[in-house]
Design an enzyme around this catalytic site. Structure first.
Site, PDB file in Angstrom:
ATOM      1  CB  ILE A 159      -1.361  -3.272  -4.458  1.00  0.00           C
ATOM      2  CG1 ILE A 159      -1.690  -3.789  -3.058  1.00  0.00           C
ATOM      3  CG2 ILE A 159      -2.450  -2.300  -4.931  1.00  0.00           C
ATOM      4  CD1 ILE A 159      -1.659  -2.720  -1.975  1.00  0.00           C
ATOM      5  CB  SER A 234       1.201   3.857  -1.735  1.00  0.00           C
ATOM      6  OG  SER A 234       1.507   5.199  -2.101  1.00  0.00           O
ATOM      7  NE  ARG A 235       0.879   3.834   5.385  1.00  0.00           N
ATOM      8  CZ  ARG A 235      -0.034   2.888   5.307  1.00  0.00           C
ATOM      9  NH1 ARG A 235      -0.914   2.895   4.322  1.00  0.00           N
ATOM     10  NH2 ARG A 235      -0.082   1.926   6.206  1.00  0.00           N
ATOM     11  CD  GLU A 264      -4.090   8.748   5.640  1.00  0.00           C
ATOM     12  OE1 GLU A 264      -4.347   7.727   6.313  1.00  0.00           O
ATOM     13  OE2 GLU A 264      -3.770   8.710   4.454  1.00  0.00           O
ATOM     14  CG  HIS A 284      -6.129   5.170   4.464  1.00  0.00           C
ATOM     15  ND1 HIS A 284      -4.940   5.552   5.030  1.00  0.00           N
ATOM     16  CD2 HIS A 284      -5.912   3.928   3.965  1.00  0.00           C
ATOM     17  CE1 HIS A 284      -4.048   4.576   4.901  1.00  0.00           C
ATOM     18  NE2 HIS A 284      -4.624   3.577   4.254  1.00  0.00           N
TER      19      HIS A 284
END
Length: 339
Positions: A159, A234-235, A264, A284
């Site tokens: 990515i 990403s996270r 989330e 997301h």
């Protein structure tokens, strides 16, 4: 007798589930909320495979509920931090993910967040929708340029490199921090302090691990330019959200673009970052195109079918085919962006 496969959602994009159902007994979580391991325990009994999403928690209790028949947990996700990898390895369960099919789509969304945050497009859109655009003024909605800016990529895997390619059209200088990735034609490798000090845009493309949790905290935000933008696809756990909120409110950095969060999904209990005028927030959706989400499900199904047929998984997670008791050294920061 058909092998039993549990999927954590009743409906998934594309035709992968139908293809799987032609060879296996597919059972699905029927709820409309995110399932917890206890919700799935009864359905998991006797399952040979579990098809889960990236933020579905797969712990030892769920693995034990499935029992000794369980061979593979296939994630329709590039990220795998919600799976207890050690518990899976101890039980000889293969864990797979979906690299290679979502990098370009997620890079598109990353660049959209860069543009929206730097140019304050979200605030301008909200002002228009609220009926507040009554006069053209030269000092309304002033943002910062993207063309010619320095882009700093933390994590330079699939990515990150795709984002670097897109930045060339904007004449951006690109630097990256990733112990796995040397200089290339697009980007120069630097240490983290250099990247934070020089980048106009800091974009995160690392998996969530013990080493990367809160990688960006108060100290790192203070080291960035006051005109800098932080972007994360990403996270959520990679960023200390409380520290980021303080930095946005006191002007330590200019703006943020976020697609991921520590909690989330949110439901009605929103993070204060959602209402922060200097943040652009999305739910997301980095990989959310029809083609990409279908490809992710297809690859997860391919992994299940290959493992249940006695073959190797196509895309096991790092260490995902470890033998029981095998030690795995912690991974350093960088390399493999997560969705």
């Amino acid at each position: 007798m058909k092998q039993r496969v549990l999927t954590t959602r009743a409906a998934l994009p594309g035709g992968g589930i139908a293809r799987l159902a032609s060879h296996a007994e597919v059972v699905a979580w029927p709820g409309t909320s995110k399932p917890e391991p206890r919700d799935l325990a009864e359905l998991a009994k006797g399952a040979s495979a579990v098809l889960a999403l990236g933020n579905d928690r797969v712990d030892a209790a769920l693995l034990d509920a499935a029992g000794p028949t369980l061979q593979v947990v296939a994630l329709a996700s590039m990220g795998y931090d919600a799976v207890d990898r050690d518990a899976a390895a101890e039980r000889g369960v293969v864990v797979t993910h979906t690299p290679g099919v979502l990098a370009e789509t997620t890079a598109d969304l990353t660049f959209a967040l860069i543009l929206m945050a730097r140019r304050r497009l979200g605030a301008a859109r909200d002002s228009l929708a609220a009926g507040q655009w009554g006069l053209f003024r030269m000092d309304d909605y002033l943002g910062l340029d993207v063309h010619g800016a320095t882009l700093g990529l933390i994590g330079y895997g699939q990515i990150g490199r795709a984002v670097a390619r897109r930045s060339q059209g904007f004449g951006m200088r690109v630097i990256h921090h990733d112990p796995y990735a040397p200089d290339d034609a697009l980007s120069t490798s630097v240490d983290l302090p250099t990247l934070l000090a020089e980048a106009d845009v800091v974009s995160l493309h690392v998996p969530l691990t013990p080493q990367t949790r809160h990688l960006i905290g108060a100290a790192e935000l203070a080291a960035m330019k006051p005109t800098a933008t932080l972007v994360s696809t990403s996270r959520g756990g990679v960023v200390d959200e409380d520290a980021l909120l303080r930095a946005l409110r006191d002007g330590s950095i200019h703006s943020a673009g976020l697609d991921v969060y520590e909690r989330e999904p949110m439901g009605e209990e929103l993070s204060p970052l959602v209402a922060e005028p200097h943040a652009v927030t999305l739910p997301h959706i980095g990989s959310a195109t029809e083609a990409t989400r279908a490809a992710m499900v297809d690859l997860a199904v391919d992994n299940i079918q290959d493992v249940l047929a006695g073959g190797p998984a196509r895309t096991p997670i790092p260490g995902g085919e470890a033998t029981p008791g095998q030690d795995r050294a912690p991974r350093p920061v960088g390399g493999r962006g997560a969705r």
